[in-house]
Design a protein around this motif. Structure first.
Motif, PDB file in Angstrom:
ATOM      1  N   MET A  34       0.802  -1.046  -0.046  1.00  0.00           N
ATOM      2  CA  MET A  34       0.005  -0.145  -0.080  1.00  0.00           C
ATOM      3  C   MET A  34       0.994   1.350   0.111  1.00  0.00           C
ATOM      4  N   ALA A  35       0.521   2.195  -0.668  1.00  0.00           N
ATOM      5  CA  ALA A  35       1.186   3.408  -0.960  1.00  0.00           C
ATOM      6  C   ALA A  35       0.411   4.764  -0.748  1.00  0.00           C
ATOM      7  N   TRP A  36       0.943   5.780  -0.697  1.00  0.00           N
ATOM      8  CA  TRP A  36       0.424   7.299  -0.727  1.00  0.00           C
ATOM      9  C   TRP A  36       1.149   7.911  -1.880  1.00  0.00           C
ATOM     10  N   PHE A  37       0.174   8.619  -2.635  1.00  0.00           N
ATOM     11  CA  PHE A  37       0.834   9.397  -3.607  1.00  0.00           C
ATOM     12  C   PHE A  37       0.281  10.677  -3.428  1.00  0.00           C
ATOM     13  N   ARG A  38       0.710  11.874  -3.930  1.00  0.00           N
ATOM     14  CA  ARG A  38       0.136  13.152  -3.864  1.00  0.00           C
ATOM     15  C   ARG A  38       0.101  13.806  -5.162  1.00  0.00           C
ATOM     16  N   GLN A  39      -0.875  14.918  -5.439  1.00  0.00           N
ATOM     17  CA  GLN A  39      -0.807  15.522  -6.676  1.00  0.00           C
ATOM     18  C   GLN A  39      -1.271  16.848  -6.449  1.00  0.00           C
ATOM     19  N   ALA A  40      -0.176  17.898  -6.626  1.00  0.00           N
ATOM     20  CA  ALA A  40      -0.677  19.258  -6.539  1.00  0.00           C
ATOM     21  C   ALA A  40      -1.207  19.820  -7.791  1.00  0.00           C
ATOM     22  N   PRO A  41      -1.961  20.808  -7.701  1.00  0.00           N
ATOM     23  CA  PRO A  41      -2.467  21.439  -9.196  1.00  0.00           C
ATOM     24  C   PRO A  41      -1.199  21.598 -10.233  1.00  0.00           C
ATOM     25  N   GLY A  42      -1.788  20.990 -11.348  1.00  0.00           N
ATOM     26  CA  GLY A  42      -0.734  21.304 -12.508  1.00  0.00           C
ATOM     27  C   GLY A  42       0.366  20.447 -12.475  1.00  0.00           C
ATOM     28  N   LYS A  43       0.524  19.658 -11.655  1.00  0.00           N
ATOM     29  CA  LYS A  43       1.661  18.718 -11.576  1.00  0.00           C
ATOM     30  C   LYS A  43       1.530  17.126 -11.612  1.00  0.00           C
TER      31      LYS A  43
END
Length: 122
Positions: A34-43
């Motif tokens: 299991m993992a965590w990812f993240r996404q910022a606006p425009g990235k």
């Protein structure tokens, strides 16, 4: 089929802490890792941290090492992400993901949570 339900996002000041949770249900084999990812606006969506089934192996992106800790409650099949010393650049939508084996590549993951917003104010 696997379902991932996240909780715990919110708004916090820089230097503060938040804890994210991800409860998994469905076929056990598909949630070995299991993992965590993240996404910022425009990235792009980037790997943050990952953990093996019984927590023996953990992996972190360089940007969060020493500040974030991933853990796992195997009987509950729930993963956690403790985020300390938060910075404004940690602001993003955080996604939980599951896969049969370790990977930091988002393209390998078939199962994703709905995402939870984390906002860090300066």
């Amino acid at each position: 089929q696997v379902q991932l339900v996240e909780s715990g996002g919110g708004l916090v000041q820089a230097g503060g802490s938040l804890r994210l949770s991800c409860a998994a249900s469905g076929r056990t084999l598909d949630t070995n890792f299991m993992a965590w990812f993240r996404q910022a606006p425009g990235k792009e969506r980037d790997f943050v941290a990952g953990i093996s089934r019984f927590g023996r192996s953990t992996y972190y992106a360089d940007s969060v090492k020493g500040r974030f800790t991933i853990s796992r409650d195997s009987p509950k099949n729930t993963a956690y992400l403790q985020m300390n010393s938060l910075k404004p650049e940690d602001t993003a939508v955080y996604y939980c993901a599951a896969h049969r084996r370790m990977s930091t590549d988002r393209k390998d993951y078939d199962y994703w949570g709905q995402g939870t917003q984390v906002t860090v104010s300066s």
